[in-house]
Design an enzyme around this catalytic site. Structure first.
Site, PDB file in Angstrom:
ATOM      1  N   TYR A 164      70.843 132.395 -21.638  1.00 30.66           N
ATOM      2  CA  TYR A 164      70.549 131.682 -20.392  1.00 30.66           C
ATOM      3  C   TYR A 164      69.383 130.718 -20.533  1.00 30.66           C
ATOM      4  O   TYR A 164      68.960 130.100 -19.538  1.00 30.66           O
ATOM      5  CB  TYR A 164      70.281 132.674 -19.257  1.00 30.66           C
ATOM      6  CG  TYR A 164      68.944 133.383 -19.318  1.00 30.66           C
ATOM      7  CD1 TYR A 164      67.856 132.926 -18.573  1.00 30.66           C
ATOM      8  CD2 TYR A 164      68.763 134.520 -20.113  1.00 30.66           C
ATOM      9  CE1 TYR A 164      66.628 133.577 -18.622  1.00 30.66           C
ATOM     10  CE2 TYR A 164      67.539 135.169 -20.163  1.00 30.66           C
ATOM     11  CZ  TYR A 164      66.488 134.692 -19.415  1.00 30.66           C
ATOM     12  OH  TYR A 164      65.270 135.331 -19.466  1.00 30.66           O
ATOM     13  N   ASN A 191      58.801 139.575 -21.006  1.00 30.65           N
ATOM     14  CA  ASN A 191      57.654 139.468 -20.106  1.00 30.65           C
ATOM     15  C   ASN A 191      57.719 138.217 -19.235  1.00 30.65           C
ATOM     16  O   ASN A 191      56.786 137.920 -18.498  1.00 30.65           O
ATOM     17  CB  ASN A 191      56.344 139.483 -20.886  1.00 30.65           C
ATOM     18  CG  ASN A 191      56.269 138.380 -21.926  1.00 30.65           C
ATOM     19  OD1 ASN A 191      57.272 138.059 -22.558  1.00 30.65           O
ATOM     20  ND2 ASN A 191      55.098 137.816 -22.129  1.00 30.65           N
ATOM     21  N   SER A 192      58.828 137.480 -19.307  1.00 35.39           N
ATOM     22  CA  SER A 192      59.038 136.329 -18.431  1.00 35.39           C
ATOM     23  C   SER A 192      59.360 136.822 -17.020  1.00 35.39           C
ATOM     24  O   SER A 192      59.549 138.022 -16.782  1.00 35.39           O
ATOM     25  CB  SER A 192      60.195 135.476 -18.945  1.00 35.39           C
ATOM     26  OG  SER A 192      61.418 136.199 -18.836  1.00 35.39           O
ATOM     27  N   TYR A 251      67.053 119.033 -19.541  1.00 40.53           N
ATOM     28  CA  TYR A 251      67.710 120.145 -18.847  1.00 40.53           C
ATOM     29  C   TYR A 251      69.068 119.709 -18.321  1.00 40.53           C
ATOM     30  O   TYR A 251      69.230 118.615 -17.774  1.00 40.53           O
ATOM     31  CB  TYR A 251      66.854 120.624 -17.683  1.00 40.53           C
ATOM     32  CG  TYR A 251      67.367 121.885 -17.022  1.00 40.53           C
ATOM     33  CD1 TYR A 251      67.304 123.108 -17.678  1.00 40.53           C
ATOM     34  CD2 TYR A 251      67.932 121.860 -15.753  1.00 40.53           C
ATOM     35  CE1 TYR A 251      67.776 124.265 -17.093  1.00 40.53           C
ATOM     36  CE2 TYR A 251      68.408 123.017 -15.158  1.00 40.53           C
ATOM     37  CZ  TYR A 251      68.324 124.214 -15.831  1.00 40.53           C
ATOM     38  OH  TYR A 251      68.800 125.362 -15.234  1.00 40.53           O
TER      39      TYR A 251
END
Length: 339
Positions: free
Chosen positions: A242, A151-152, A53
């Site tokens: 994103y 659906n996150s 990340y």
């Protein structure tokens, strides 16, 4: 006190360590001690533990966790506006521990009646959804946007925020079983689609919108999905990426960029914090907190796991088939009835 510590990068379920650490120092002037209650697990946390990340890895060892909700346990000299027992969101990036002393300016007071599980998810996902909706393309009531991973948690918040403003959403999920939940949240149209056939997807979008142009595509997947979304946009539309749930770089055909004037942008909440300004940040989080307190801005929770079972929590959070967030609750949180 207990803390979750990362001593080496890898699979979160096997890498994390629950360790004993010294209690934090008593708060000095301008400081407070926060007792954590509920800890949120985001995809970004899992990626950070894997060393995947951001642009650089954090130095080892480190305490992960970008989101939590806590309560003030002690207040240092000169602190105003905060008192012992206040519910707060700590604005730090090392939240997976039981107690921490930090500057009072780094905590945000929340409504006393806010749902603690929802409050643990306040800082990242709803603010991301708000910024994606409001700060990328000037959308008006009646306009269309589309998003994948609908659906996150970010997707659910975005659906609700858009519905409140009269903006139509075309929502893409991977499983038919996820369609009903997104519709219930306020999604205008929901498609179960693997995003592997650009022409078929474009046709579905045209049918769902009645031919109205889609001005904004919000992409959490990356890889080939970015280009498929771009192909279904109206000319001059914008794709905002994103997330990289696919683990692959965004791929988009040059014809969309050159001949159809499609734009591709990236979004990272850290940059939004740096650029939005104090007034915009305070207004955004104030509105989100009120929505959580009155129940109009919430996201599903699939599991609440004791912090002591962090390994199991990591396993659940890595399961792509769940519907809702995975949270960890500390001993202090359980004493308040969070389960």
């Amino acid at each position: 006190m207990k803390a979750i510590v990362i001593e080496g990068f890898g699979d979160p379920a096997t890498t994390i360590r629950l360790v004993d650490q010294p209690e934090p120092a008593a708060p000095g002037a301008g400081e407070v001690t926060v007792e954590m209650l509920v800890l949120n697990i985001n995809p970004s946390d899992l990626l950070q533990i894997q060393g995947l990340y951001g642009t650089s890895r954090p130095p080892l060892p480190f305490i992960p966790g970008g989101e939590a909700v806590g309560r003030i346990a002690a207040v240092g000299e000169g602190v105003s506006g905060l008192a012992v027992g206040d519910i707060v969101s700590p604005m730090i990036l090392n939240c997976w521990l039981e107690r921490v002393t930090l500057k009072a300016a780094l905590v945000m007071k929340l409504p006393a009646d806010i749902d603690l599980k929802q409050a643990a998810m306040l800082k990242g996902n709803p603010a991301t959804a708000e910024a994606l909706l409001s700060d990328q393309v000037a959308l008006q009531p009646g306009d269309w946007l589309m998003q994948n991973a609908a659906n996150s948690a970010v997707g659910t918040f975005l659906v609700k925020l858009a519905a409140q403003r009269g903006i139509h959403t075309l929502n893409v999920v991977r499983r038919e079983s996820a369609v009903a939940g997104v519709k219930a949240a306020g999604g205008t149209a929901v498609l179960a689609d693997a995003l592997d056939d650009p022409r078929a997807f474009r046709k579905k979008v045209m049918e769902a919108t009645g031919g109205a142009p889609v001005k904004l595509a919000i992409d959490a997947i990356g890889g080939a999905a970015t280009g498929v979304m771009a192909g279904a946009l109206g000319d001059g539309g914008t794709v905002v990426n994103y997330g990289l749930l696919s683990g692959e770089a965004c791929r988009i055909d040059a014809q969309h960029l050159i001949f159809r004037k499609i734009s591709l942008k990236g979004f990272w909440l850290i940059h939004w914090f740096q650029e939005a300004g104090r007034a915009r940040i305070a207004e955004t989080y104030g509105r989100i907190a009120r929505g959580m307190a009155d129940g109009t801005l919430t996201t599903p929770v699939s599991a609440v796991v004791p912090m002591e079972e962090a390994t199991r929590a990591m396993q659940l959070a890595g399961d792509g088939g769940r519907d809702g967030k995975v949270l960890m609750v500390t001993a202090a949180g359980r004493s308040l009835g969070v389960a």
